[in-house]
Design a protein around this motif. Structure first.
Motif, PDB file in Angstrom:
ATOM      1  N   ASN A  28       0.921  -1.305   0.027  1.00 33.11           N
ATOM      2  CA  ASN A  28       0.096  -0.011   0.133  1.00 33.11           C
ATOM      3  C   ASN A  28       1.090   1.297   0.070  1.00 33.11           C
ATOM      4  O   ASN A  28       1.532   1.595   0.992  1.00 33.11           O
ATOM      5  CB  ASN A  28      -0.856   0.033   1.228  1.00 33.11           C
ATOM      6  N   ASP A  29       1.026   1.846  -1.183  1.00 31.59           N
ATOM      7  CA  ASP A  29       1.941   2.946  -1.272  1.00 31.59           C
ATOM      8  C   ASP A  29       1.867   4.175  -0.406  1.00 31.59           C
ATOM      9  O   ASP A  29       2.616   4.687   0.108  1.00 31.59           O
ATOM     10  CB  ASP A  29       2.006   3.670  -2.756  1.00 31.59           C
ATOM     11  N   LYS A  30       0.295   4.447  -0.114  1.00 26.49           N
ATOM     12  CA  LYS A  30      -0.080   5.602   0.541  1.00 26.49           C
ATOM     13  C   LYS A  30       0.334   5.235   2.117  1.00 26.49           C
ATOM     14  O   LYS A  30       1.024   6.266   2.859  1.00 26.49           O
ATOM     15  CB  LYS A  30      -1.404   5.767   0.541  1.00 26.49           C
ATOM     16  N   LEU A  31       0.239   4.206   2.548  1.00 28.00           N
ATOM     17  CA  LEU A  31       0.290   4.061   3.955  1.00 28.00           C
ATOM     18  C   LEU A  31       1.857   3.963   4.160  1.00 28.00           C
ATOM     19  O   LEU A  31       2.496   4.423   5.192  1.00 28.00           O
ATOM     20  CB  LEU A  31      -0.486   2.547   4.549  1.00 28.00           C
ATOM     21  N   ALA A  33       3.990   5.636   2.460  1.00 27.48           N
ATOM     22  CA  ALA A  33       4.428   6.812   2.520  1.00 27.48           C
ATOM     23  C   ALA A  33       4.218   7.686   3.612  1.00 27.48           C
ATOM     24  O   ALA A  33       5.108   8.411   4.219  1.00 27.48           O
ATOM     25  CB  ALA A  33       3.593   7.496   1.247  1.00 27.48           C
ATOM     26  N   ILE A  34       3.147   7.350   4.392  1.00 25.91           N
ATOM     27  CA  ILE A  34       2.921   7.915   5.806  1.00 25.91           C
ATOM     28  C   ILE A  34       3.897   7.403   6.639  1.00 25.91           C
ATOM     29  O   ILE A  34       4.456   8.314   7.478  1.00 25.91           O
ATOM     30  CB  ILE A  34       1.398   7.495   6.169  1.00 25.91           C
ATOM     31  N   ASN A  37       7.372   9.173   6.078  1.00 28.14           N
ATOM     32  CA  ASN A  37       7.545  10.522   6.294  1.00 28.14           C
ATOM     33  C   ASN A  37       7.375  10.874   7.576  1.00 28.14           C
ATOM     34  O   ASN A  37       8.022  11.981   8.336  1.00 28.14           O
ATOM     35  CB  ASN A  37       6.379  11.293   5.486  1.00 28.14           C
TER      36      ASN A  37
END
Length: 554
Positions: A28-31, A33-34, A37
């Protein structure tokens, strides 16, 4: 444990938890990325604390970082640290413990702007215009308003000492703090023998109960027509808005629905009780500062053809916020949904998902606004707030009036006058006589209130453009003559615009003796929007015509 260590441990805990969670969701790219960061953010804070040349405050830096992040979304998504929790609770409930006064900074001076009638500040003798010097032993002359407000608030039944300057006198007042509950309806009354008026300023807890009480009382006084005023009302609790609409429409009717990304925020809000009066002719007053819950009330009543809306287009806030608790008693208020009123329209006027070159949300263009219909078939449109059925132009004031008000001269004269006169006539009886106006004019003799009229500003702009485009030499004589012709005369302006300056004086003077309620009451006979409401309600044909299908302009 210090706040600095709490912040660092909290961030590291989030990352550790995130790392475990995201290790099972690496696709899951979005998770991912979270998690990445968050790790970077914590690393930056940790390294700054170790290496930055001066000491840093990690808590302050993290708060700045959070606020900057949230500002990228919309103006309503905000972080509420623990120290601001009381202020946030007061905004939503209308309750706090303190002295019961509005304070602010006028022309560089911290002062009492409005003691609320019946509460400790007013009972203790504090007046509008009292300059704040000390709260207990703390000098507050150079402090910001929020910091002074915190000093004045405190547990109920505790004492606070306030030192103020009033004219040439310095006074010390001891006041016992009390639980303060600000009414959502600061004033209601009869405009004439048939028409009741309700001023609704907020949608905090008990707003619907406050309006219901006022409505029943006014009907008991013989009201057969009603004006509900939500001008300048910024909104508040959604449930209160639904219940206020329910006072005027039958049980089981949809008032608003919310739609968001999560199923848990999707809901339909319907009226649940029998109305107080579903037939009484009703006008709702709105303006450009009526927002959120105010727009739900006005829009729903318009969609059911239950009220005529008089005034100006509303603010256009169709976003719903939910408050989510965070660690260490902090909270985040997040935009979680959009609301839609009965016709199906969304009234949000700015699209924050589309930003312009300056990073601001984009106004929805007319070409993208959609048409909907009220219950009776009138055409209404989305994307720009609630538009009135009867539009009233914004009142404009002369530059001299703006100058006298903005420079605090009307305010200061009212303070001086009230120190010399113990009482004046009631809000609807008092008028600024020609003699009193002349007293004000004489008082102004040694005061500075120069200003530039709109015509003078236009000539100044013309002169600049003429010089820039090399035409000045050709028209300089004409420009000089124009300047001479329109050069304003302050003494003459005091005569020419006497009527509107008198109105400004009247409002300030009334506030010194009758407070917030008096300001509203004195407007009943002079407010242009209220007078237009009376015209609408006095003519059955006009009222019916405004609610008739196809009477709204596209």
């Amino acid at each position: 444990m210090t706040n600095k260590n709490k912040i660092i441990i909290l961030l590291l805990s989030i990352i550790m938890i995130g790392g475990v969670f995201f290790s099972f969701n690496i696709k899951n790219d979005k998770l991912f990325a979270i998690a990445k960061n968050l790790d970077i953010f914590a690393s930056v804070i940790r390294e700054l604390d170790s290496y930055y040349v001066d000491d840093i405050d990690p808590e302050e830096l993290v708060t700045i970082g959070i606020n900057a992040m949230l500002e990228e979304l919309d103006p309503y998504t905000e972080y509420i640290p623990e120290e601001n929790s009381d202020d946030f609770r007061m905004m939503t409930t209308g309750e706090y413990a303190g002295v019961g006064a509005l304070i602010g900074n006028r022309i560089g001076t911290n002062m009492i702007l409005m003691p609320y009638k019946g509460f400790p500040a007013q009972a203790g003798g504090l007046r509008i215009g009292d300059e704040l010097l000390k709260v207990d032993s703390i000098d507050v002359r150079e402090m910001g308003t929020p910091d002074i407000s915190k000093l004045l608030k405190g547990p109920a039944n505790t004492e606070v000492s306030i030192k103020v300057k009033r004219g040439d006198d310095t006074l010390a007042v001891n006041i016992t703090r009390k639980k303060i509950v600000i009414s959502n309806v600061p004033y209601y009354g009869m405009i004439d023998n048939e028409t009741g008026y309700i001023k609704l300023t907020d949608f905090t807890t008990n707003a619907a109960a406050d309006v219901r009480k006022a409505l029943l009382d006014l009907k008991g006084q013989g009201a057969t027509k009603m004006v509900l005023d939500v001008r300048d009302n910024p909104g508040g609790i959604l449930k209160e808005a639904v219940e206020i609409v329910n006072l005027f429409i039958p049980k089981g009717k949809e008032v608003v629905k919310t739609k968001g990304k999560l199923a848990s925020v999707n809901a339909v809000y319907k009226t649940e009780k029998s109305p107080v009066d579903k037939d009484i002719p009703l006008v709702v007053l709105i303006n450009e500062r009526s927002a959120s819950a105010s727009e739900i009330v006005a829009g729903a009543l318009q969609d059911y053809d239950r009220a005529v809306l008089v005034g100006r287009k509303t603010f256009g806030k169709g976003l719903v916020q939910s408050t989510i608790p965070l660690s260490y008693n902090s909270q985040v208020k997040v935009t979680t949904a959009k609301y839609y009123i009965p016709s199906g329209r969304l009234i949000q006027a700015i699209d924050y998902s589309q930003k312009d070159e300056e990073g601001q949300g984009r106004t929805i263009p007319d070409s993208l606004r959609n048409e909907f219909k009220t219950k009776g078939g009138r055409i209404v449109r989305d994307g720009a707030g609630i538009e009135p059925d009867n539009l009233i132009a914004t009142r404009s004031y002369a530059p001299i009036t703006y100058s006298l008000v903005a420079r605090g001269l009307v305010f200061d004269f009212a303070n001086s006058f009230s120190r010399k006169h113990a009482e004046i006539a009631g809000p609807r009886e008092f008028n600024v006589s020609d003699e009193l106006y002349q007293e004000f004019v004489l008082w102004l003799k040694d005061k500075e209130y120069d200003y530039t009229t709109r015509v003078e500003k236009t000539i100044e702009d013309l002169e600049k453009y003429a010089e820039k485009e090399k035409y000045f030499e050709e028209i300089k004589n004409e420009i000089a003559q124009l300047k001479k012709s329109v050069n304003h005369n302050k003494e003459q302006d005091l005569v020419t615009f006497k009527s509107e300056i008198k109105d400004a004086l009247k409002d300030e003077l009334i506030s010194r003796y009758y407070y917030q309620e008096g300001i509203v009451e004195t407007s009943l006979d002079s407010d242009e929007d209220i007078q237009e409401s009376l015209k609408v309600l006095s003519s059955h044909d006009q009222y019916a015509m405004l609610l008739k299908a196809n009477s709204k302009k596209k």
